[in-house]
Write a protein that holds these residues in place. Sequence first.
Motif, PDB file in Angstrom:
ATOM      1  N   VAL A 189     123.455   3.176 -72.041  1.00 13.98           N
ATOM      2  CA  VAL A 189     122.820   3.388 -73.339  1.00 13.98           C
ATOM      3  C   VAL A 189     123.077   2.096 -74.204  1.00 13.98           C
ATOM      4  N   VAL A 190     124.233   1.168 -73.809  1.00 20.97           N
ATOM      5  CA  VAL A 190     124.318   0.154 -74.660  1.00 20.97           C
ATOM      6  C   VAL A 190     122.832  -0.919 -74.594  1.00 20.97           C
ATOM      7  N   ALA A 191     122.455  -0.816 -73.083  1.00 15.09           N
ATOM      8  CA  ALA A 191     121.201  -1.556 -72.854  1.00 15.09           C
ATOM      9  C   ALA A 191     120.078  -1.290 -73.676  1.00 15.09           C
ATOM     10  N   GLN A 192     120.171   0.148 -73.945  1.00 14.50           N
ATOM     11  CA  GLN A 192     118.868   0.876 -74.885  1.00 14.50           C
ATOM     12  C   GLN A 192     119.168   0.313 -76.487  1.00 14.50           C
ATOM     13  N   ASN A 193     120.270   0.050 -76.751  1.00 14.64           N
ATOM     14  CA  ASN A 193     120.579  -0.150 -78.168  1.00 14.64           C
ATOM     15  C   ASN A 193     121.517  -1.144 -78.538  1.00 14.64           C
ATOM     16  N   PRO A 194     121.339  -2.412 -78.145  1.00 12.72           N
ATOM     17  CA  PRO A 194     122.494  -3.574 -78.109  1.00 12.72           C
ATOM     18  C   PRO A 194     122.746  -3.710 -79.335  1.00 12.72           C
ATOM     19  N   GLN A 195     121.871  -3.848 -80.260  1.00  9.01           N
ATOM     20  CA  GLN A 195     122.498  -3.952 -81.606  1.00  9.01           C
ATOM     21  C   GLN A 195     123.485  -3.024 -82.159  1.00  9.01           C
ATOM     22  N   ALA A 196     123.542  -1.856 -81.823  1.00  8.89           N
ATOM     23  CA  ALA A 196     124.553  -0.968 -82.201  1.00  8.89           C
ATOM     24  C   ALA A 196     125.978  -1.346 -82.106  1.00  8.89           C
TER      25      ALA A 196
ATOM     26  N   ASN B 169     123.341  -6.446 -66.164  1.00 13.74           N
ATOM     27  CA  ASN B 169     122.310  -6.279 -66.969  1.00 13.74           C
ATOM     28  C   ASN B 169     122.471  -6.355 -68.346  1.00 13.74           C
ATOM     29  N   VAL B 170     123.571  -5.807 -68.765  1.00 12.50           N
ATOM     30  CA  VAL B 170     123.941  -5.792 -70.135  1.00 12.50           C
ATOM     31  C   VAL B 170     124.252  -7.256 -70.693  1.00 12.50           C
ATOM     32  N   ILE B 171     124.887  -7.958 -69.795  1.00 11.50           N
ATOM     33  CA  ILE B 171     125.204  -9.323 -70.311  1.00 11.50           C
ATOM     34  C   ILE B 171     123.959 -10.140 -70.454  1.00 11.50           C
ATOM     35  N   ASN B 172     122.932  -9.818 -69.433  1.00 11.71           N
ATOM     36  CA  ASN B 172     121.793 -10.656 -69.639  1.00 11.71           C
ATOM     37  C   ASN B 172     120.846 -10.177 -70.857  1.00 11.71           C
ATOM     38  N   VAL B 173     121.153  -8.734 -71.308  1.00 12.88           N
ATOM     39  CA  VAL B 173     120.465  -8.571 -72.492  1.00 12.88           C
ATOM     40  C   VAL B 173     120.839  -9.332 -73.674  1.00 12.88           C
ATOM     41  N   TYR B 174     122.320  -9.349 -73.635  1.00 14.47           N
ATOM     42  CA  TYR B 174     122.968 -10.209 -74.814  1.00 14.47           C
ATOM     43  C   TYR B 174     122.880 -11.600 -74.733  1.00 14.47           C
ATOM     44  N   ARG B 175     122.561 -12.104 -73.598  1.00 14.71           N
ATOM     45  CA  ARG B 175     122.370 -13.610 -73.513  1.00 14.71           C
ATOM     46  C   ARG B 175     120.973 -14.114 -74.023  1.00 14.71           C
ATOM     47  N   HIS B 176     120.072 -12.923 -74.013  1.00 14.29           N
ATOM     48  CA  HIS B 176     118.463 -13.178 -74.452  1.00 14.29           C
ATOM     49  C   HIS B 176     118.387 -12.972 -76.005  1.00 14.29           C
ATOM     50  N   ILE B 177     119.023 -11.941 -76.487  1.00 12.60           N
ATOM     51  CA  ILE B 177     118.954 -11.684 -77.887  1.00 12.60           C
ATOM     52  C   ILE B 177     120.123 -12.290 -78.801  1.00 12.60           C
ATOM     53  N   MET B 178     120.897 -12.912 -78.233  1.00 10.96           N
ATOM     54  CA  MET B 178     121.977 -13.811 -79.033  1.00 10.96           C
ATOM     55  C   MET B 178     121.837 -15.330 -78.973  1.00 10.96           C
ATOM     56  N   PRO B 179     121.422 -15.918 -79.857  1.00 10.10           N
ATOM     57  CA  PRO B 179     121.252 -17.455 -79.978  1.00 10.10           C
ATOM     58  C   PRO B 179     122.627 -18.200 -79.661  1.00 10.10           C
ATOM     59  N   GLN B 180     123.484 -17.684 -80.149  1.00 12.63           N
ATOM     60  CA  GLN B 180     124.951 -18.072 -80.147  1.00 12.63           C
ATOM     61  C   GLN B 180     125.907 -17.380 -79.098  1.00 12.63           C
TER      62      GLN B 180
END
Length: 957
Positions: A881-888, A922-933
């Motif tokens: 679910v997090v992978a579908q909506n990481p901003q939440a 997979n979720v860690i990878n998602v956040y690595r790509h969308i979080m500059p910091q």
Amino acid sequence: MAMATDVKMAAWQPNPESLKTLAACLKDSLSGFNKTAQKQAEQMLDQAKSSPDINNYLALIFSSHAPPTGLTFSDSDFHLVRSAAAIMLKNNVKTDFKAIPEASLALIKMAVPMGLQDKNSQIRSYAGNIATELIKRGGLYAWPELLPDLLKMLSNENGQYTDSAVEGGISAMAKICEDNTKVLEREHNGQRPLNFILPKLIGATKNPSPKVRALALTAINVFTPRKSQAMLNSIDDLLQHLFLLAEDPSSDVRRQVCRAFVRLVETRPDKLLPHIGGLVDYIIAQQSNDNDEELATEAAEFWLVIGEHENLWEALRPYVHKIIPVLLQCMVYSAEDIAILGGASDDEDEEDREEDIKPQFASKKATRNLNSINGDQAAAEGANSQHAYEKLASMDDDLEEGEIDDLDEDAGDENPDERWTLRKCSAAALDVFARDFGADVFTSILPYLQANLRHDEWSQREAAVLALGAVADGCMAVVIPHLPELIPYLITLLNDPEVLVRQIVCWTLGRYSAWAASLEDPALKATYFEPMMEGILTKMLDKNKKVQEAGASAMANLEEKAGKRLEPYLGPIIQQFVKCFAKYKDKNIYILYDCVQTMAEHVGPVLHRTELSGPLMAALIERWQRLADQSRELVALLECLGYVAMALGDSFTPYAEPIFTRCVNIIHQNLEQNMIAVNNAEVDSVNKDFLVTSLDMLSAVIQALDDDKSAALVQTQPTFFELLSFCMDDPLDEVRQSAYALLGDCSKYVFEQLRPAIPNILPILLKQLDLDDILDDDIDASFNVINNACWSAGEIATKYKKAMEPYVQELLERLVEIVSNPRVPKQVNENAAVALGRLGLDNHEKLAPHLDKFAEEFLESMDDVDASEEKASAFKGFSMVVAQNPQALEKTLLHYFTSIARYKDLDLPSPYRQDLREVFQNVINVYRHIMPQFDQFIQTMQPRDQEALKTNYVVQA
């Protein structure tokens, strides 16, 4: 109180002939002589219930001081007729309140105050019961004049009421307080009734009548355990009155004083603490009262509650040396108890009486002292009088205190083994003190033990053994050095000629079985543990049934403490159990079932060995085949078989099919009978225990057998899931709790058989997850149902996959409501969170838009859940679910990454472990790509969490 001089003064006027006929019927219905007249009268009374004026007539008869014109009754006969009318009136109010016309209710409300002022105490009591029933059914504010008028009677400021009327008023007030506690505390039209009532009740404790003083305290004690504002405001005044009443000449008053102190321990311990020294002396004095065991027992309760109070027990330390001797003294059987119990004979061959086996209900004996009547006629009249009072008792299906009290002359003959006594209360207090003060208590009782364990008088020996058993939990460390001497001596006492000594020795050995079972040295085990176990097993076949019962209970205790250490001895143990099955009468069979199921629970799969399971199952199946479907024993047997099935696993297969089929049939029969009972008031409702244990047995079989065998069993029962759905919607919490447990097991082990029924089952499950129906009631049982329903929902979600889609939105809302509600117990929160996560496995797209509504609650709930396949699948679904909506997850991202870092999955099979790690990565990878910091974010975690994350996952570009 403005009183009508007679109910007949109201607008309604009775038909004289109808009045005479009803009075005569009431008399004949109580007759023990003419059975034909009695039966005819009962039929006429049943017919009379349909008359719209029946309650008017009953109110008139009940409140009249003389028989209707044209009828001649003796005083005692007319009292019985009035009593019968009062009970019938109360039952009508209870069962048909909404159908009673307003005019009739007005007449009843005129009759009740007259009854409260009657010179006969029983009629006053009946009037109070009717008033209580009216308030219970119609609400306190449907009769707004009642409380003010009762308070006027209680105050009696102008002396216009007789002493009897004041007693009637306070008696009614006490009953109303008990039944309407919350209503009286609650604000209504800007006022709380208790603010006015409590000071009046406290004032009434000064009344010259000891009965009024005692009843006033009885009413006050309804509120003493509660922290209402009225009680807090009145506490100092109340304490002042309690200290004045402490020396009251009436033991009834002092009993209520002791009860008040007991209850105030929980609500205002700070108020009692400054007086603890005086309270200790007072309680000791009351407990030492040889003439009133009920008062002494009420006093002894004080030690129990204060000893378990975290802020008060330490205050008793300086007084332990004064209290313990009193407790020990009170643990000796009284002369009266010895007369009832002592010298019991060998009764192993006597059949048990039915009343010894059935649950004990609050029925009262109805006997009269007939000494004043002489001759044969007197004997006949006396027998008829006794029959009449017994008949009165049977008329009332909900006896209230006081209705038959005056006739209950044999209450003191009740078996002390079956009631809460001063002896039991004192022993329980000694147990609490031992846990509080440990070595100090054993030091206090050691001289007593040395003097009395070998006493010539059996009652002294018995009490000493009881004391030794009572301190086992709290004083084990200081008793252990003495056990090498004590245990062999106790084992010799298993052959004591007195039944009650053998009985208590079994109990005490059971209390020390943990020590014996923990001995590792083979020599010590052979010296202490094996003789103890052998002695207890031998007493299971004692010639006295009470000793058999104590032996079986002690054996269950030993099984629990020894656990798998019993494996080398299982052969002889089961042989003894088999002999017990052949010998035990009905009552002890229930204890034996408990013994067997405790063994199965604690030794587990080793029971599947043929030499063990063969004889045991043969004995159980022999009982199984002997019992009818309606036998109460079947409930206990089913519970026992459930544990045995779980221990045997697939080895239970030879016994499974007939047991499974019969359980399904029992459920079907009980549901059918219950439906008939709902539609027909004359048919008794079913005992739901049959439903509960049958459902639990089906769960055990489905879990025990290989999946394909379980599936085959379910397939043989075409109505299986229809019956299950009825049980899921049963009014009783316990039935629903077991039904949802079975649903979860079916989801887990026989899902393909369940699949076609899911469209019918899920709507029922969703309704069960609605919190609105239970939160106000705060009932633990209801939360247990929701707990199992949440677990079932999670199991179904993992198997029904995308087909869950039509139910996802409502299920999500229900589960979010549960995990977000602080009043929901922790375990229920956790199961709801697991279900939420598992729902995300195949429906993550549906859950993703709502992630911010439950992410924080999910993570908090999962923090304390142990690693398991369920937790792994829940975290996997949540992460999808997090992978579908990481901003939440912006607000809870740190918590989520910390959960990943700390996740322990060492006990999981590798596929689960690998799946979860891949999803986390997979979720860690998602956040690595969308979080500059992202690297700076990782640095905000605790060092150990950073290290764990870097060790197990790729967290850097």
